[in-house]
Motif scaffolding. Sequence first.
Motif, PDB file in Angstrom:
ATOM      1  N   SER B  62      16.496  18.475  -4.654  1.00 40.05           N
ATOM      2  CA  SER B  62      15.715  18.653  -3.434  1.00 40.05           C
ATOM      3  C   SER B  62      16.536  18.159  -2.260  1.00 40.05           C
ATOM      4  CB  SER B  62      14.377  17.903  -3.506  1.00 40.05           C
ATOM      5  OG  SER B  62      14.604  16.510  -3.611  1.00 40.05           O
ATOM      6  N   SER B  63      16.201  18.670  -1.079  1.00 36.16           N
ATOM      7  CA  SER B  63      16.953  18.300   0.112  1.00 36.16           C
ATOM      8  C   SER B  63      16.049  18.341   1.319  1.00 36.16           C
ATOM      9  CB  SER B  63      18.143  19.246   0.304  1.00 36.16           C
ATOM     10  OG  SER B  63      18.944  18.831   1.386  1.00 36.16           O
ATOM     11  N   ILE B  64      16.396  17.515   2.317  1.00 34.68           N
ATOM     12  CA  ILE B  64      15.619  17.464   3.544  1.00 34.68           C
ATOM     13  C   ILE B  64      16.561  17.207   4.708  1.00 34.68           C
ATOM     14  CG2 ILE B  64      15.096  14.986   3.507  1.00 34.68           C
ATOM     15  CD1 ILE B  64      12.127  15.907   4.149  1.00 34.68           C
ATOM     16  N   LEU B  65      16.145  17.652   5.882  1.00 37.51           N
ATOM     17  CA  LEU B  65      16.964  17.547   7.085  1.00 37.51           C
ATOM     18  C   LEU B  65      16.212  16.749   8.148  1.00 37.51           C
ATOM     19  CD1 LEU B  65      19.413  18.588   8.862  1.00 37.51           C
ATOM     20  CD2 LEU B  65      17.965  20.562   9.398  1.00 37.51           C
ATOM     21  N   ASP B  66      16.923  15.890   8.855  1.00 38.97           N
ATOM     22  CA  ASP B  66      16.362  15.149   9.994  1.00 38.97           C
ATOM     23  C   ASP B  66      17.221  15.479  11.216  1.00 38.97           C
ATOM     24  OD1 ASP B  66      15.771  13.220  11.984  1.00 38.97           O
ATOM     25  OD2 ASP B  66      15.134  11.770  10.472  1.00 38.97           O
ATOM     26  N   LYS B  67      16.721  16.354  12.065  1.00 43.03           N
ATOM     27  CA  LYS B  67      17.512  16.817  13.204  1.00 43.03           C
ATOM     28  C   LYS B  67      17.523  15.820  14.352  1.00 43.03           C
ATOM     29  CE  LYS B  67      17.141  21.284  14.225  1.00 43.03           C
ATOM     30  NZ  LYS B  67      16.506  22.625  14.378  1.00 43.03           N
ATOM     31  N   LYS B  68      16.615  14.851  14.291  1.00 45.56           N
ATOM     32  CA  LYS B  68      16.618  13.818  15.329  1.00 45.56           C
ATOM     33  C   LYS B  68      17.715  12.795  15.044  1.00 45.56           C
ATOM     34  CE  LYS B  68      13.695  10.333  17.500  1.00 45.56           C
ATOM     35  NZ  LYS B  68      12.450   9.553  17.393  1.00 45.56           N
ATOM     36  N   GLU B  69      17.780  12.366  13.773  1.00 47.16           N
ATOM     37  CA  GLU B  69      18.786  11.376  13.381  1.00 47.16           C
ATOM     38  C   GLU B  69      20.085  12.028  12.903  1.00 47.16           C
ATOM     39  OE1 GLU B  69      18.404   8.221  13.955  1.00 47.16           O
ATOM     40  OE2 GLU B  69      16.347   8.491  14.646  1.00 47.16           O
ATOM     41  N   LEU B  70      20.120  13.336  12.863  1.00 46.45           N
ATOM     42  CA  LEU B  70      21.330  14.114  12.516  1.00 46.45           C
ATOM     43  C   LEU B  70      21.852  13.787  11.119  1.00 46.45           C
ATOM     44  CD1 LEU B  70      23.271  13.919  15.919  1.00 46.45           C
ATOM     45  CD2 LEU B  70      21.459  15.499  15.233  1.00 46.45           C
ATOM     46  N   PHE B  71      20.970  13.893  10.122  1.00 49.94           N
ATOM     47  CA  PHE B  71      21.446  13.721   8.757  1.00 49.94           C
ATOM     48  C   PHE B  71      20.585  14.520   7.791  1.00 49.94           C
ATOM     49  CE2 PHE B  71      18.453  11.151   6.358  1.00 49.94           C
ATOM     50  CZ  PHE B  71      17.661  10.575   7.345  1.00 49.94           C
ATOM     51  N   SER B  72      21.138  14.640   6.591  1.00 56.65           N
ATOM     52  CA  SER B  72      20.421  15.289   5.503  1.00 56.65           C
ATOM     53  C   SER B  72      20.693  14.511   4.226  1.00 56.65           C
ATOM     54  CB  SER B  72      20.893  16.734   5.327  1.00 56.65           C
ATOM     55  OG  SER B  72      20.327  17.328   4.174  1.00 56.65           O
ATOM     56  N   ILE B  73      19.773  14.586   3.279  1.00 56.78           N
ATOM     57  CA  ILE B  73      20.013  14.013   1.967  1.00 56.78           C
ATOM     58  C   ILE B  73      19.774  15.071   0.902  1.00 56.78           C
ATOM     59  CG2 ILE B  73      19.506  11.629   2.599  1.00 56.78           C
ATOM     60  CD1 ILE B  73      16.747  11.980   1.338  1.00 56.78           C
ATOM     61  N   LEU B  74      20.522  14.923  -0.178  1.00 52.62           N
ATOM     62  CA  LEU B  74      20.335  15.752  -1.370  1.00 52.62           C
ATOM     63  C   LEU B  74      19.970  14.809  -2.501  1.00 52.62           C
ATOM     64  CD1 LEU B  74      20.661  18.513  -2.886  1.00 52.62           C
ATOM     65  CD2 LEU B  74      23.023  17.824  -3.323  1.00 52.62           C
ATOM     66  N   ASN B  75      18.822  15.023  -3.095  1.00 44.50           N
ATOM     67  CA  ASN B  75      18.365  14.208  -4.219  1.00 44.50           C
ATOM     68  C   ASN B  75      18.494  14.979  -5.523  1.00 44.50           C
ATOM     69  OD1 ASN B  75      17.492  11.680  -3.190  1.00 44.50           O
ATOM     70  ND2 ASN B  75      15.724  12.690  -2.290  1.00 44.50           N
ATOM     71  N   ILE B  76      18.954  14.282  -6.547  1.00 45.02           N
ATOM     72  CA  ILE B  76      18.973  14.854  -7.889  1.00 45.02           C
ATOM     73  C   ILE B  76      18.255  13.876  -8.804  1.00 45.02           C
ATOM     74  CG2 ILE B  76      20.360  15.838  -9.740  1.00 45.02           C
ATOM     75  CD1 ILE B  76      22.708  16.026  -7.766  1.00 45.02           C
ATOM     76  N   THR B  77      17.175  14.325  -9.422  1.00 44.29           N
ATOM     77  CA  THR B  77      16.438  13.463 -10.343  1.00 44.29           C
ATOM     78  C   THR B  77      16.832  13.786 -11.776  1.00 44.29           C
ATOM     79  OG1 THR B  77      14.615  15.037 -10.452  1.00 44.29           O
ATOM     80  CG2 THR B  77      14.460  13.303  -8.782  1.00 44.29           C
ATOM     81  N   ALA B  78      16.633  12.807 -12.665  1.00 42.38           N
ATOM     82  CA  ALA B  78      16.902  12.986 -14.108  1.00 42.38           C
ATOM     83  C   ALA B  78      18.250  13.659 -14.321  1.00 42.38           C
ATOM     84  CB  ALA B  78      15.773  13.796 -14.752  1.00 42.38           C
ATOM     85  N   THR B  79      19.296  13.056 -13.768  1.00 38.83           N
ATOM     86  CA  THR B  79      20.624  13.681 -13.801  1.00 38.83           C
ATOM     87  C   THR B  79      21.078  13.997 -15.223  1.00 38.83           C
ATOM     88  OG1 THR B  79      21.577  11.461 -13.706  1.00 38.83           O
ATOM     89  CG2 THR B  79      21.462  12.704 -11.641  1.00 38.83           C
ATOM     90  N   GLN B  80      21.879  15.064 -15.318  1.00 43.82           N
ATOM     91  CA  GLN B  80      22.458  15.517 -16.588  1.00 43.82           C
ATOM     92  C   GLN B  80      23.972  15.594 -16.416  1.00 43.82           C
ATOM     93  OE1 GLN B  80      20.557  19.304 -17.184  1.00 43.82           O
ATOM     94  NE2 GLN B  80      18.500  18.407 -17.400  1.00 43.82           N
ATOM     95  N   THR B  81      24.682  15.620 -17.542  1.00 44.14           N
ATOM     96  CA  THR B  81      26.146  15.679 -17.433  1.00 44.14           C
ATOM     97  C   THR B  81      26.596  16.944 -16.697  1.00 44.14           C
ATOM     98  OG1 THR B  81      26.250  16.665 -19.641  1.00 44.14           O
ATOM     99  CG2 THR B  81      26.550  14.270 -19.490  1.00 44.14           C
ATOM    100  N   GLY B  82      25.810  17.993 -16.788  1.00 43.11           N
ATOM    101  CA  GLY B  82      26.139  19.232 -16.085  1.00 43.11           C
ATOM    102  C   GLY B  82      26.023  19.134 -14.572  1.00 43.11           C
ATOM    103  N   ASP B  83      25.461  18.045 -14.090  1.00 46.17           N
ATOM    104  CA  ASP B  83      25.393  17.834 -12.642  1.00 46.17           C
ATOM    105  C   ASP B  83      26.701  17.280 -12.096  1.00 46.17           C
ATOM    106  OD1 ASP B  83      21.993  16.602 -12.997  1.00 46.17           O
ATOM    107  OD2 ASP B  83      22.688  18.643 -12.562  1.00 46.17           O
ATOM    108  N   SER B  84      27.607  16.898 -12.976  1.00 40.87           N
ATOM    109  CA  SER B  84      28.906  16.371 -12.539  1.00 40.87           C
ATOM    110  C   SER B  84      29.644  17.447 -11.758  1.00 40.87           C
ATOM    111  CB  SER B  84      29.746  15.935 -13.737  1.00 40.87           C
ATOM    112  OG  SER B  84      29.132  14.868 -14.414  1.00 40.87           O
ATOM    113  N   ALA B  85      30.007  17.138 -10.535  1.00 37.91           N
ATOM    114  CA  ALA B  85      30.627  18.121  -9.643  1.00 37.91           C
ATOM    115  C   ALA B  85      30.927  17.435  -8.322  1.00 37.91           C
ATOM    116  CB  ALA B  85      29.683  19.303  -9.399  1.00 37.91           C
TER     117      ALA B  85
END
Lengths: 111, 109
Positions: B62-85
């Motif tokens: 999931s991801s969200i944007l904050d245009k006031k503070e000029l940032f974004s985050i990308l969240n990954i839950t229950a990570t798997q080895t295939g998320d390595s990148a």
Amino acid sequence: GAGVSQTPSNKVTEKGKYVELRCDPISGHTALYWYRQSLGQGPEFLIYFQGTGAADDSGLPNDRFFAVRPEGSVSTLKIQRTERGDSAVYLCASSLAGEQFFGPGTRLTVL
Amino acid sequence: EDKVVQSPLSLVVHEGDTVTLNCSYEVTNFRSLLWYKQEKKAPTFLFMLTSSGIEKKSGRLSSILDKKELFSILNITATQTGDSAIYLCATGANSKLTFGKGITLSVRP
């Protein structure tokens, strides 16, 4: 085709030689982009085509680099008198509106 | 000059952990912020964000944007080895993308 394709996948050349890198965009995509990615860095913009014309070539590092897209589909990136510093992965992307879809890149090594 | 800064530059987690990847930006003529996953050579599109506060979700990502503070985050839950990148953040302004250096995520079994 199903995705963006690039050829060759790897190219090794000697300093001073001329190289051409090819990009086949997704069918119907009007916009095409070239980026260069060095180790440990994100891709850096080189040039953007809308149709046949270069809409923005502000990222080309110098006049040794040139790109064409004569029929508005396939594009060729041309590098003259290659230098060791040109070694990188050259990525091509295409888009119709919004997100850009990338090809697998060409890894260029200049010896 | 447009600037995109990602943090941390790398991290190592264990399978099942949740991770948050950060991206801050300073650009003129901001239009969108994009997240890509890069495993070998081709960056694979994940999300494009244009509006503040609206979360985009795809499976465990999931991801969200904050245009006031000029940032974004990308969240990954229950990570798997295939998320390595490498996870790349980019801003789109007048069509060309400006990328950050990327975040190298390693998920250990």
